[in-house]
Enzyme design. Structure first.
Site, mmCIF file in Angstrom:
data_model
loop_
_atom_site.group_PDB
_atom_site.id
_atom_site.type_symbol
_atom_site.label_atom_id
_atom_site.label_comp_id
_atom_site.label_asym_id
_atom_site.label_seq_id
_atom_site.Cartn_x
_atom_site.Cartn_y
_atom_site.Cartn_z
ATOM 1 N N GLU A 184 0.792 -1.227 0.000
ATOM 2 C CA GLU A 184 0.000 0.000 0.000
ATOM 3 C C GLU A 184 0.828 1.282 0.000
ATOM 4 O O GLU A 184 0.372 2.301 -0.493
ATOM 5 C CB GLU A 184 -0.926 -0.003 1.226
ATOM 6 C CG GLU A 184 -1.984 -1.100 1.213
ATOM 7 C CD GLU A 184 -3.000 -0.906 0.097
ATOM 8 O OE1 GLU A 184 -3.326 0.253 -0.208
ATOM 9 O OE2 GLU A 184 -3.433 -1.921 -0.492
ATOM 10 N N SER A 462 -52.136 -28.114 29.060
ATOM 11 C CA SER A 462 -51.908 -28.957 30.242
ATOM 12 C C SER A 462 -50.585 -28.704 30.947
ATOM 13 O O SER A 462 -50.321 -29.327 31.980
ATOM 14 C CB SER A 462 -51.987 -30.434 29.837
ATOM 15 O OG SER A 462 -53.293 -30.744 29.402
#
Length: 775
Positions: A184, A462
């Protein structure tokens, strides 16, 4: 007149001089404006770069995997967890982050980690397995117990969704700085923020190539663009970028700028989360800490700086490999590595981790729970910017199994009536701790929308019945497991002018049945009769004592579960039964550290005894019979019969909701299946949710419930049919637990108490003696 014209022409400057004057004036104005701009930009640079540079999101971690002899853990699960943590398989573990697998033994070199209690050092361990259990643990210091570092499972991000793991320059792995500069900005340590030489080189390369193949921006300029500016392609932006780059280099050393670059650079997108910096990129792509990366991995990340999407190794592996190899070649060309090392690095695969595995950091349902609990104590800005470290009870191994159980079962069951897809959810908690271990919010566990585990409030059917029977068993003078309950038709007043006549699922009445039989078969008429005798308000009060606050009206229909709960509320309710009558509020967070590793907040274990342990034991006994002879018995098609489990099915009107809640000695799990539009599912609790629950328990290898009665419980022999005290010698006699002092008296027995023939023979002998004496 001539003199006047001459004087006039002499006093008026020429056009050229006027232009020059205006130019100088404009230049001075421009210079002043430029100086003002520079002063302004200098203030911006210093203000933002000198203070806190980034809002660092809170990091959320799973529980650390503990290792000790006797622990329930299979070798495969252990290797799976190590893989998710990014451990590399080698022939011999010599460095942190390595493992060696050989038969039933795994050698691992752990990484050190900062826990709430202190630092766990890196160490070499040898772990032996037999079946689903750790049989041995050895290490350098006679280790008895050890912990792996916890898996990071997510973060709490700010609105812009940037995430990063901050690193220092000295934490960068070998070749990272060299590769970054080589690719870079090879003049980084020579230029002053802008590199004329680099610009000239880029122009030459681009002209010869006929296209833009190389940029002229320095690392400092790239940092300025990412940190202060936008990505707009304009001359104004480029000019501002250059000025700020020079200013940045004037105020800060190269090393500090380089460190900021390592943490700022954008390296990918994970859904809505933006991956910034090499620290997080290392975890995201390789599931490894940055300092462990090898040359070929470093080269891949550096290559991605040019275009994280273009060179994404998961989406475009061939393009990413070509870019990686180019970076390696550049390193070799600049003599930063040897040709041999370059060749070895190029020969390696990309080595990225697999998304969708345990390493996937997307657990939206559990993260939703964590956020809700954290917001009770922290502000949003603290959570999204202070870099807090949140340690939770989340178990990625159990989560993986819960997700698979929901997914595979729903796929097998198919769509509901009308081809509407079924939805499901699951909650798994620690039976003794109340810690949430796994949470599935829907059939797609990666979807971060409606969280059914926390927010789907549905009638429980239930599942409410244990509250009825627990209320009864708290009255030992009247009720025991063998008390006969009338399961016959019953009609009650409901709304004004209407009556309510509950039916059993099989549309049959079963007459007088024992209490445990009524629960295990889930008889509705027996449950309603018992609940009415006890009083509906009393039963609803029991529900609250079990951990679920509510405002339900005391209607008889509440006895069959017309009240609504969320799956996590059901888990809270059943947790109290599983934990011997001790209520523990469910929690998902253990403690919090600051970004610097200082202890900030501990979430203590809270417990309150709500029920007598002897009564709870009887309740557990009744619920184990649900599993062995009642509506939950199909679970043992998948779970070994040697594992003692307890649970209860739940089905609501018109088969709209299918529930199952149950527990082992160490796990409580609740499963729900239904439809978001509340339509029919065709499923009962046994044919739907129980199948999810069983599939999970099969893989979770739960510990068996203890059958040892606690203090206050005695065992007594009774007649199976009548429930009256009996003798072990009698046929059809069983042993049943009772509250001490309330067990039935033993029966007369089925064998004669005395041997009649012997007595008779003895009596005759006595009479003979008497007769002889009288003679």
């Amino acid at each position: 007149m001539a003199k006047k014209r001459k004087a006039k022409s002499k006093g008026k400057p020429g056009l050229g001089r006027r232009i020059l004057g205006w130019t100088i004036k404009l230049g001075l104005v421009g210079l002043v404006l430029f100086a003002g701009l520079v002063i302004y930009l200098d203030a911006v640079v210093q203000e933002k770069f000198s203070g806190k540079r980034w809002a660092v999101p809170a990091q959320v971690f799973a529980r650390p995997l503990e290792l000790y002899a006797g622990q329930q853990l299979s070798r495969d699960d252990f290797v799976t967890e190590l893989g998710a943590l990014g451990y590399r398989t080698v022939s011999a573990a010599r460095q942190p982050g390595q493992m060696a697998v050989s038969g039933s033994r795994v050698d691992v070199y752990t990484r050190g980690f900062q826990f709430f209690e202190g630092i766990e050092p890196a160490q070499r361990l040898s772990v032996g397995f037999s079946g689903n259990q750790v049989t041995s643990l050895s290490g350098g210091n006679d280790v008895v117990m050890a912990r792996l570092e916890p898996l990071m499972i997510g973060g709490i991000y700010p609105a812009h969704n940037e995430d990063r793991i901050l690193i220092r320059l000295d934490q960068a792995p070998p070749y990272l700085i060299e590769a970054l500069i080589a690719v870079e900005d090879r003049d980084f340590f020579q230029h002053f923020g802008v590199s004329p030489k680099g610009i000239a080189r880029a122009m030459y390369v681009n002209l010869t190539a006929g296209s833009v193949v190389q940029g002229g921006s320095t690392l400092t300029q790239q940092l300025v663009k990412n940190f202060f500016l936008t990505s707009d392609r304009s001359l104004v932006r480029k000019g501002t970028e250059a000025i700020m780059a020079v200013l940045l280099e004037r105020h800060y050393p190269k090393e500090e700028i380089l460190e900021a670059y390592l943490n700022e650079v954008f390296l990918g997108q994970d859904g809505r989360r933006a991956v910034h910096g090499f620290g997080l990129a290392s975890q995201y792509y390789f599931a490894q800490p940055l300092h462990e990366l090898e040359l070929h991995q470093v080269a891949l990340l550096v290559g991605m700086v040019k275009g994280p999407s273009l060179y994404n190794p998961r989406r475009r592996p061939e393009r990413a490999k070509a870019r990686r190899d180019l970076v390696i070649q550049m390193l070799a060309e600049q003599n930063m590595i040897t040709p041999e090392l370059a060749e070895q690095a190029r020969a390696k695969p990309l080595d990225t981790s697999t998304r969708g595995s345990l390493a996937d950091s997307s657990y939206p349902a559990f993260m939703d729970l964590v956020r809700r609990q954290l917001r009770e104590d922290y502000r949003d800005e603290d959570l999204t910017s202070e870099g807090l470290r949140i340690f939770t009870s989340f178990d990625p191994l159990l989560q993986n199994k819960a997700e698979k159980a929901v997914e595979t079962t729903l796929k097998r069951l198919g769509p509901a009536d009308g081809e509407i897809e079924l939805e499901g959810s699951m909650v798994v908690t620690g039976a003794q701790t109340g810690e949430v271990l796994a949470l599935v919010g829907g059939r797609n566990p990666r979807f971060s929308g409606f969280n059914r585990a926390l927010d789907a409030s549905r009638p429980v059917g239930s599942l409410i019945k244990p509250a009825i029977y627990l209320t009864a068993l708290e009255q030992p003078q009247k009720y025991s497991l063998v008390t006969l309950i009338d399961d016959s038709p019953i009609t009650l007043d409901a709304e004004p002018g209407k009556t309510w006549s509950p039916q059993n699922y099989d549309r049959q009445s079963h007459g007088w049945v024992t209490l445990h039989h009524a629960l295990s078969r889930s008889y509705n008429q027996a449950a309603v009769r018992l609940g009415v005798d006890l009083g509906v308000p009393q039963v609803l009060k029991t529900v609250e004592r079990m951990g679920v606050p509510h405002r339900w009206p005391a209607y008889p229909s509440m006895l069959l579960g017309s009240g609504a709960m969320t799956p996590v509320q059901v888990a809270d309710m059943y947790q109290t039964i599983a934990n011997g009558g001790f209520n523990t509020p469910l929690r998902g967070i253990r403690n919090v550290l600051t970004a610097e590793g200082d202890p900030l907040h501990r979430y203590p274990f809270e417990v309150e005894q709500r029920f007598d342990s002897a009564t709870i034991y009887l309740m557990q006994e009744a619920m184990t019979r649900v599993m062995t002879e009642g509506t939950g018995r199909s679970a043992y098609n998948q779970v070994p019969a040697s594992i003692r489990l307890a649970g209860k099915t739940g089905t609501t009107n018109d088969l709209r909701d299918s529930w199952f809640a149950g527990f082992s000695d160490d796990l409580v799990a609740v499963a729900w299946i239904g439809r978001d539009d509340n339509g029919r599912t065709r499923l009962t609790g046994a044919t739907g949710a129980l199948q999810v629950w069983s599939a999970f328990m099969r893989e979770a290898h739960p510990r068996s419930l203890s059958s040892q009665p606690p203090e206050g419980v005695v065992m007594a022999w009774i007649d199976r049919e009548t429930g009256q005290g009996s003798d072990p010698s009698c046929p059809d006699t069983v042993q049943v637990p009772f509250r001490a002092g309330y067990q039935p008296l033993p029966g007369p027995g089925c064998r004669p108490l005395l041997d009649v023939e012997v007595v008779k023979d003895g009596g005759n002998k006595v009479l003979d003696v008497i007769r002889g004496w009288l003679r």
